[in-house]
Design a protein around this motif. Structure first.
Motif, short mmCIF file in Angstrom:
data_model
loop_
_atom_site.label_atom_id
_atom_site.label_comp_id
_atom_site.label_asym_id
_atom_site.label_seq_id
_atom_site.Cartn_x
_atom_site.Cartn_y
_atom_site.Cartn_z
N ILE A 274 0.87 -1.17 0.00
CA ILE A 274 0.00 0.00 0.00
C ILE A 274 0.90 1.22 0.00
O ILE A 274 1.75 1.37 0.89
CB ILE A 274 -0.93 0.01 1.21
N PRO A 313 -2.07 1.95 7.68
CA PRO A 313 -3.44 1.53 8.00
C PRO A 313 -3.54 0.85 9.35
O PRO A 313 -2.53 0.44 9.94
CB PRO A 313 -3.76 0.56 6.87
N ARG A 315 -4.79 -2.50 11.25
CA ARG A 315 -5.05 -3.90 10.91
C ARG A 315 -5.89 -4.56 12.00
O ARG A 315 -5.76 -4.23 13.18
CB ARG A 315 -3.73 -4.68 10.79
N VAL A 322 -6.22 -5.32 6.62
CA VAL A 322 -6.41 -3.87 6.73
C VAL A 322 -7.89 -3.57 6.87
O VAL A 322 -8.71 -4.03 6.06
CB VAL A 322 -5.83 -3.15 5.50
N GLY A 324 -8.89 -0.12 7.96
CA GLY A 324 -9.12 1.31 7.85
C GLY A 324 -7.85 2.11 8.06
O GLY A 324 -6.76 1.56 8.22
N PHE A 325 -8.03 3.44 8.04
CA PHE A 325 -6.92 4.38 8.26
C PHE A 325 -7.32 5.38 9.33
O PHE A 325 -8.47 5.87 9.35
CB PHE A 325 -6.59 5.15 6.98
N GLN A 326 -6.40 5.69 10.22
CA GLN A 326 -6.52 6.81 11.14
C GLN A 326 -5.36 7.75 10.81
O GLN A 326 -4.20 7.35 10.94
CB GLN A 326 -6.46 6.33 12.59
N TYR A 327 -5.67 8.97 10.38
CA TYR A 327 -4.62 9.86 9.90
C TYR A 327 -4.95 11.29 10.29
O TYR A 327 -5.98 11.57 10.93
CB TYR A 327 -4.46 9.71 8.38
N SER A 334 -10.69 9.52 10.40
CA SER A 334 -10.74 8.07 10.28
C SER A 334 -11.53 7.69 9.03
O SER A 334 -12.53 8.32 8.71
CB SER A 334 -11.41 7.43 11.51
N TRP A 336 -12.92 3.93 7.34
CA TRP A 336 -13.03 2.49 7.62
C TRP A 336 -13.49 1.74 6.38
O TRP A 336 -14.39 2.16 5.66
CB TRP A 336 -14.00 2.25 8.77
#
Length: 667
Positions: A274, A313, A315, A322, A324-327, A334, A336
């Motif tokens: 990714i 991401p 996990r 994977v 989602g992402f929290q950034y 977030s 998801w």
């Protein structure tokens, strides 16, 4: 200041400082107190900078125990384990004045962790069983050893990067047998070669397998696939990085262009990564799949409307897939891909209105969660959620001595750069600030430069606000999240970064909340570079400057890095991106504010740790010589046995006492 991973071991600081000295320091600093001071007393400096009471909580695979880093009334980091059923806590002992960090569960009973000395020097990896917390044992030591991953099918034999071995050579990746309680701790005297030999013998006993070192330049890093097996590495040659994938026997170079892609993680499918594809075309970077062997792009999986996504991401703990992402945007965000996580995240956030809520850790069954909850005024508090028991309750607060009611609110402001781009900054206003009663301001650019300020509690900003100052923290170009707005070359254009800080400062002055005659600029590391740049290139904008652990002359940076060029890819990267000072002397003079000290009209406070291996303290010493030469008023604070940015709490408190007095004198 930036730094790539170095493969040179350097010296290791002693671990045997006496317990009586540690206790005396704790008593002087009142580290036993965990409650806020009374409301009629000023918040002590130490409360803004002391190590967290509780941090980095990690659930074991079954969710029965939490491991965390605690300070326990001392200026050291220790390992604590909490039994969630009985609430019994155990703190690991036996490591003296060394600090514990990087804690990972190997299985439900065993933990691996890193050991460092003097708040800086990594000296070992150790392990401990939760049933015998008083008997930690070394795994591999007396060198720069870094935990890489825990293979799911053999969790007690983790991958370790032996990045500094012997005379600075890179030992590559090994798997170690943590079943072996490997002798005694021998990292207490780094200058004793006999002890080094003992450690080397012990290290050999635990190594199960050595992997080949990738060719193609100096090693910059390794990472695993989603199941924890060694899969990829980076090398750097003449400033160009190459990705390699492991084929089971050796390393093969990947055709992925590392200048155009930032690898965020391995994907769920074997051989896929990714990446954040850097477009530099006026659009935020696309997060997408790419085949590591062919370099062919797959599907786009995420693209934010206004920010590059630069964090990896989240996990699922059980499946390792994977979800989602929290950034970071201006505020944390977030996204998801899993409906179950999306639903839980919505429920969690509804339980803490007007707070930032992040999923911090889970067990493998996804029945127990650790949440981190915070705001601009409130430091992180960790909560435990048990879905089977349908319970949610507090675990521990990171900084219980901070009273959120006494902290200052943070506003997110936009400012326009000279080339018309809009960037974010964070403005903290002290109580009582208004257009009728404008306050003095401290501009606080972050270091790096390729890091960013984020929304949340910031101890340094809150300290300054508690003393009556507005605090401006601008994210200038080069800060992660904003690269899509600018050409790639701007990531190395330090003068444009300075111009962004200037633009942010002038934008806030237009609001009327700040007294334009009482503005200071202050920073650490690259932030100190921007502080000096501010007062030499904008001599009428600021009333004083503060620089801690700064770099001020890029020719000297090159000379320092040249000594390390056979151990680290840093030197080649500098040459590739900045050029050679011998070929372009005028360019290097222009980006080095030390050459313009004669323009200064205001005093400067200069601090540095004398054992700083990131930015040499000689940079600050040379700056002081220039200040003296040109008759610029200045104060200095140089500290022996201190590393980058002052890491010991006693030294931090002394530093900010002096900074507080300096600002009060000149603002």
């Amino acid at each position: 200041m930036f730094r790539f991973a170095s493969s040179r071991g350097g010296r290791f600081a002693a671990l045997y400082l006496s317990a009586c000295l540690v206790a005396a320091a704790a008593d002087k600093l009142d580290l036993e107190r965990t409650d806020p001071v009374p409301a009629n007393e000023p918040v002590p400096i130490q409360d803004f900078f002391r190590p967290a009471y509780f941090s980095s909580p990690q659930l074991n695979p079954s969710g029965t125990h939490v491991a965390a880093i605690v300070s326990g009334g001392l200026d050291v980091s220790r390992l604590m384990v909490i039994d969630l059923k009985t609430n019994e806590t155990k703190v690991m002992t036996g490591l003296g004045d060394s600090d514990v960090g990087g804690v990972r569960w190997l299985n439900d009973e065993r933990l691996i962790y890193s050991v460092s000395a003097e708040k800086y020097w990594g000296v070992a990896l150790g392990a401990v069983e939760i049933k015998s917390m008083s008997r930690p044992y070394p795994v591999i030591q007396y060198g720069m050893h870094r935990f890489i991953s825990r293979p799911e099918d053999d969790p007690l034999s983790p991958y370790v990067w032996v990045s500094g071995e012997g005379a600075g050579r890179d030992g590559g990746i090994v798997t170690v047998n943590t079943d072996i309680k490997n002798g005694r701790w021998v990292s207490l005297d780094p200058n004793n070669f006999n002890l080094y030999s003992v450690a080397e013998d012990q290290n050999r006993r635990v190594v199960r397998r050595r992997f080949p070192v990738p060719e193609g330049g100096l090693i910059a890093g390794y990472f695993s696939d989603r199941m924890g097996h060694l899969a990829y590495s980076y090398t750097g040659r003449q400033g160009v990085f190459t990705l390699h994938h492991y084929d089971g026997e050796d390393w093969e170079p990947s055709p992925i262009d590392m200048e155009a892609n930032e690898v965020l993680a391995t994907a769920d499918e074997p051989g896929q990564l990714i990446v954040s594809q850097k477009l530099y075309d006026g659009q935020p970077s696309a997060v997408r799949f790419v085949d590591a062997q062919t370099g062919e792009y797959g599907a786009e999986i995420l693209r934010d409307k206004g920010y590059d996504v630069t964090s990896g991401p989240l996990r699922d703990r059980g499946s390792r897939r994977v979800v989602g992402f929290q950034y970071h945007r201006a505020i944390p965000a977030s996204v998801w891909f899993d409906e179950g996580y999306a639903s839980l995240d919505k429920i969690f956030k509804s339980s803490f209105p007007k707070k930032v809520v992040r999923i911090y850790s889970t067990n493998e069954a996804n029945t127990v969660f650790v949440l981190s909850v915070y705001s601009d005024r409130e430091p992180v508090t960790y909560y435990i959620v048990d879905l089977e028991k349908k319970s949610l309750g507090p675990l521990k607060a990171a900084l219980p001595w901070i009273d959120p009611a006494r902290m200052a609110g943070v506003s997110i402001v936009k400012f326009k750069t000279d080339d018309g781009k809009r960037l974010d900054a964070y403005l903290t206003l002290p109580q009582g600030a208004s257009k009728e009663s404008p306050v003095p301001m401290v501009v606080l650019p972050h270091g790096g430069p390729w890091v960013r300020d984020t929304f949340g509690f910031d101890g340094e900003a809150q300290f300054l606000a508690s003393r009556g100052y507005a605090v401006l923290q601008p994210n200038y170009r080069g800060s992660p999240g904003y690269d899509w707005m600018f050409p790639e070359s701007d990531q190395w254009d330090f003068l444009k970064m300075h111009a962004d800080v200037t633009a942010a400062t002038k934008a806030i002055l237009k609001t009327g909340f700040v007294d334009p005659k009482r503005v200071a600029i202050m920073g650490g590391s690259f932030g100190a570079y921007l502080a000096l740049s501010g007062v030499v290139h904008e001599p009428d904008l600021y009333k004083c400057a503060v620089g801690n652990a700064g770099v001020y002359d890029w020719v000297e940076v090159f000379r320092d890095e040249a000594f390390n060029q056979h151990f680290s890819p840093q030197f080649g990267r500098l040459q590739l991106k900045l050029g050679n000072p011998d070929d372009e002397p005028e360019k290097f003079r222009a980006i080095s504010p030390i050459h313009f000290v004669e323009n200064m009209k205001v005093p400067m406070f200069v601090a540095h740790g004398k054992d700083d291996k990131v930015a040499s303290w000689l940079e600050s010493k040379r700056l002081v010589s220039q200040l003296e030469k040109h008759g610029v008023p200045h104060e200095t604070h140089f500290v022996s046995r201190e590393s980058h940015g002052m890491q010991h709490l006693e030294n931090q408190v002394e530093l900010y006492e002096k900074i507080e007095a300096f600002l009060a004198k000149h603002l």
